[in-house]
Scaffold this active site. Structure first.
Site, PDB file in Angstrom:
ATOM      1  N   ARG A 147       0.852  -1.183   0.000  1.00 10.12           N
ATOM      2  CA  ARG A 147       0.000   0.000   0.000  1.00 10.12           C
ATOM      3  C   ARG A 147       0.889   1.235   0.000  1.00 10.12           C
ATOM      4  O   ARG A 147       2.061   1.172   0.370  1.00 10.12           O
ATOM      5  CB  ARG A 147      -0.918   0.004   1.218  1.00 10.12           C
ATOM      6  CG  ARG A 147      -1.838  -1.212   1.295  1.00 10.12           C
ATOM      7  CD  ARG A 147      -2.640  -1.207   2.585  1.00 10.12           C
ATOM      8  NE  ARG A 147      -3.545  -2.362   2.666  1.00 10.12           N
ATOM      9  CZ  ARG A 147      -3.209  -3.547   3.173  1.00 10.12           C
ATOM     10  NH1 ARG A 147      -1.983  -3.735   3.657  1.00 10.12           N
ATOM     11  NH2 ARG A 147      -4.086  -4.540   3.210  1.00 10.12           N
ATOM     12  N   LYS A 172      -1.622  -2.733   7.469  1.00 10.14           N
ATOM     13  CA  LYS A 172      -3.036  -2.631   7.826  1.00 10.14           C
ATOM     14  C   LYS A 172      -3.387  -3.719   8.836  1.00 10.14           C
ATOM     15  O   LYS A 172      -3.031  -4.874   8.670  1.00 10.14           O
ATOM     16  CB  LYS A 172      -3.902  -2.777   6.570  1.00 10.14           C
ATOM     17  CG  LYS A 172      -5.368  -2.429   6.788  1.00 10.14           C
ATOM     18  CD  LYS A 172      -6.119  -2.416   5.481  1.00 10.14           C
ATOM     19  CE  LYS A 172      -7.573  -2.014   5.678  1.00 10.14           C
ATOM     20  NZ  LYS A 172      -8.315  -1.985   4.394  1.00 10.14           N
ATOM     21  N   HIS A 284      -2.967   3.107  -5.643  1.00 10.63           N
ATOM     22  CA  HIS A 284      -3.495   1.824  -5.184  1.00 10.63           C
ATOM     23  C   HIS A 284      -3.816   0.894  -6.356  1.00 10.63           C
ATOM     24  O   HIS A 284      -3.862  -0.333  -6.176  1.00 10.63           O
ATOM     25  CB  HIS A 284      -4.750   2.048  -4.339  1.00 10.63           C
ATOM     26  CG  HIS A 284      -5.038   0.925  -3.395  1.00 10.63           C
ATOM     27  ND1 HIS A 284      -4.227   0.621  -2.321  1.00 10.63           N
ATOM     28  CD2 HIS A 284      -6.042   0.004  -3.369  1.00 10.63           C
ATOM     29  CE1 HIS A 284      -4.720  -0.417  -1.665  1.00 10.63           C
ATOM     30  NE2 HIS A 284      -5.809  -0.817  -2.283  1.00 10.63           N
ATOM     31  N   ARG A 287      -1.217  -1.706  -6.802  1.00 13.41           N
ATOM     32  CA  ARG A 287      -1.340  -2.877  -5.913  1.00 13.41           C
ATOM     33  C   ARG A 287      -2.336  -3.872  -6.505  1.00 13.41           C
ATOM     34  O   ARG A 287      -2.089  -5.086  -6.494  1.00 13.41           O
ATOM     35  CB  ARG A 287      -1.789  -2.412  -4.529  1.00 13.41           C
ATOM     36  CG  ARG A 287      -2.100  -3.530  -3.539  1.00 13.41           C
ATOM     37  CD  ARG A 287      -2.418  -2.926  -2.179  1.00 13.41           C
ATOM     38  NE  ARG A 287      -3.119  -3.839  -1.286  1.00 13.41           N
ATOM     39  CZ  ARG A 287      -2.534  -4.682  -0.441  1.00 13.41           C
ATOM     40  NH1 ARG A 287      -1.218  -4.743  -0.406  1.00 13.41           N
ATOM     41  NH2 ARG A 287      -3.252  -5.456   0.350  1.00 13.41           N
ATOM     42  N   HIS A 310      -3.585  -9.875   3.264  1.00 12.27           N
ATOM     43  CA  HIS A 310      -5.013 -10.009   3.510  1.00 12.27           C
ATOM     44  C   HIS A 310      -5.253 -11.020   4.637  1.00 12.27           C
ATOM     45  O   HIS A 310      -4.669 -12.100   4.646  1.00 12.27           O
ATOM     46  CB  HIS A 310      -5.733 -10.496   2.247  1.00 12.27           C
ATOM     47  CG  HIS A 310      -5.821  -9.449   1.187  1.00 12.27           C
ATOM     48  ND1 HIS A 310      -6.061  -9.742  -0.139  1.00 12.27           N
ATOM     49  CD2 HIS A 310      -5.711  -8.089   1.251  1.00 12.27           C
ATOM     50  CE1 HIS A 310      -6.094  -8.626  -0.844  1.00 12.27           C
ATOM     51  NE2 HIS A 310      -5.878  -7.610  -0.019  1.00 12.27           N
ATOM     52  N   TYR A 319      -9.631 -10.691  -7.064  1.00 13.91           N
ATOM     53  CA  TYR A 319      -8.745 -10.537  -8.222  1.00 13.91           C
ATOM     54  C   TYR A 319      -8.861 -11.705  -9.205  1.00 13.91           C
ATOM     55  O   TYR A 319      -8.300 -11.638 -10.301  1.00 13.91           O
ATOM     56  CB  TYR A 319      -7.292 -10.418  -7.753  1.00 13.91           C
ATOM     57  CG  TYR A 319      -7.055  -9.208  -6.903  1.00 13.91           C
ATOM     58  CD1 TYR A 319      -7.111  -7.927  -7.437  1.00 13.91           C
ATOM     59  CD2 TYR A 319      -6.786  -9.326  -5.540  1.00 13.91           C
ATOM     60  CE1 TYR A 319      -6.908  -6.807  -6.653  1.00 13.91           C
ATOM     61  CE2 TYR A 319      -6.578  -8.212  -4.748  1.00 13.91           C
ATOM     62  CZ  TYR A 319      -6.640  -6.959  -5.302  1.00 13.91           C
ATOM     63  OH  TYR A 319      -6.445  -5.851  -4.515  1.00 13.91           O
TER      64      TYR A 319
END
Length: 337
Positions: A147, A172, A284, A287, A310, A319
């Site tokens: 990120r 994150k 972003h 990414r 994630h 994706y």
């Protein structure tokens, strides 16, 4: 009668509400961006209701404010939910009020959107038109899947050239992870570190404060903020006043921060325009493109999940839409003619 939003004075007193919210967030190590966002939403909520104290308000006022954001301001569902999270944090954590009316506050439903993904050719053109340090950050985003803020907060000690990996600290969800260091980024990053070292030595010669260290590490390791290992990989060309007071002195110090995210966003937008890419392009998007192109290359989705950081593989599953060629792999009858 003094307002809740009055500026603090030097006389001994109880902290005002927004100050208490700030202290509570810092005590629990929330990021500076979360802190700023929550305080801003609490301030807007108070002003929207004529500076009434939140203790005098309840579900109806929260609902009215969130409806105002959705109907009058037409904000996105994610923005509305962020406002709700900030207000509920204020009530539950700072004011210590039970929320029997919590279920009455409607949670905005975020629409399921497919991410914007560039083709490899579009990425190539974009990176060719992105120049300078911000352009190198764009390459890092696409090459590692980080990120934007993760890349900007990258420190010298977390770039492992020998192991060909980058350690992402406090990503994150406050989680660490390891991602790939592309071969094509080794030489540019080493050159960037040489530029960063020049700035570092210049600051040390000027006797300036060291780099910002999180969670009172500056107290535990007094000289770590001046050591080369803790410096930013992408330092800002200018110094600025630190928004958080120094852990040792309690004073706001002028430091050299990392590159500002707006600088990278501006360069990426300009590069997309010059490359004539007819898609909404932001940092972003790189990414998203990193994850999509890895899946297209045949890498396992669990591997991609770990590289992206994630928590749930279902987040990475979005994706997989690119693995279908042309509308879910269906051959149009027009093409069969």
């Amino acid at each position: 009668m003094a307002s809740l939003l009055d500026a603090p004075t030097d006389t001994p007193r109880q902290p005002k509400l927004l100050e208490r919210l700030r202290i509570h967030l810092r005590t629990r190590h929330y990021s500076i961006r979360t802190e700023e966002a929550y305080i801003d939403w609490a301030r807007r909520f108070i002003l929207f209701h004529g500076k009434r104290h939140p203790q005098e308000m309840g579900a109806a006022e929260v609902e009215a404010f969130l409806s105002h954001l959705a109907v009058d301001r037409q904000v996105s569902a994610s923005t509305q939910n962020q406002a709700k999270a900030a207000i509920l944090y204020l009530y539950k954590q700072v004011l210590g009020m039970e929320l029997p009316w919590l279920d009455e506050v409607v949670q905005a439903r975020r629409p399921r959107r497919l991410p914007v993904v560039l083709t490899p050719g579009e990425v190539r053109e974009l990176l060719l038109h992105a120049e300078g340090t911000a352009g190198l950050v764009a390459q890092v985003l696409y090459g590692t899947g980080m990120r934007l803020m993760e890349a900007l907060r990258l420190r010298v000690k977390d770039v492992e050239f020998a192991r060909r990996e980058i350690v992402v600290r406090e990503g994150k969800g406050n989680k660490d992870r390891v991602t790939v260091l592309p071969e094509n980024l080794i030489a540019p990053l080493q050159a960037q570190l040489q530029k960063a070292r020049v700035l570092h030595e210049k600051d040390r010669a000027a006797g300036l404060p060291g780099v910002y260290l999180p969670h009172a590490l500056a107290v535990k390791y007094p000289d770590a903020d001046k050591s080369w290992a803790w410096q930013w990989v992408f330092p800002s060309p200018v110094r600025a006043l630190d928004p958080r007071p120094d852990a040792r002195t309690g004073q706001a110090l002028e430091r050299r921060h990392h590159l500002y995210p707006e600088s990278v966003q501006r360069v990426v937008r300009g590069a997309a325009q010059r490359a004539r890419i007819a898609k909404p392009v932001s940092p972003h998007v790189l990414r998203h493109s990193f994850a999509t192109h890895l899946l297209q290359a045949g890498y396992d989705i669990r591997t991609v999940q770990e590289l992206l950081g994630h928590a749930d593989v279902s987040t990475t599953m979005i994706y997989t839409h690119v693995l279908n060629i042309g509308g879910r792999g269906v051959l149009s009858p027009l093409d069969a003619l």
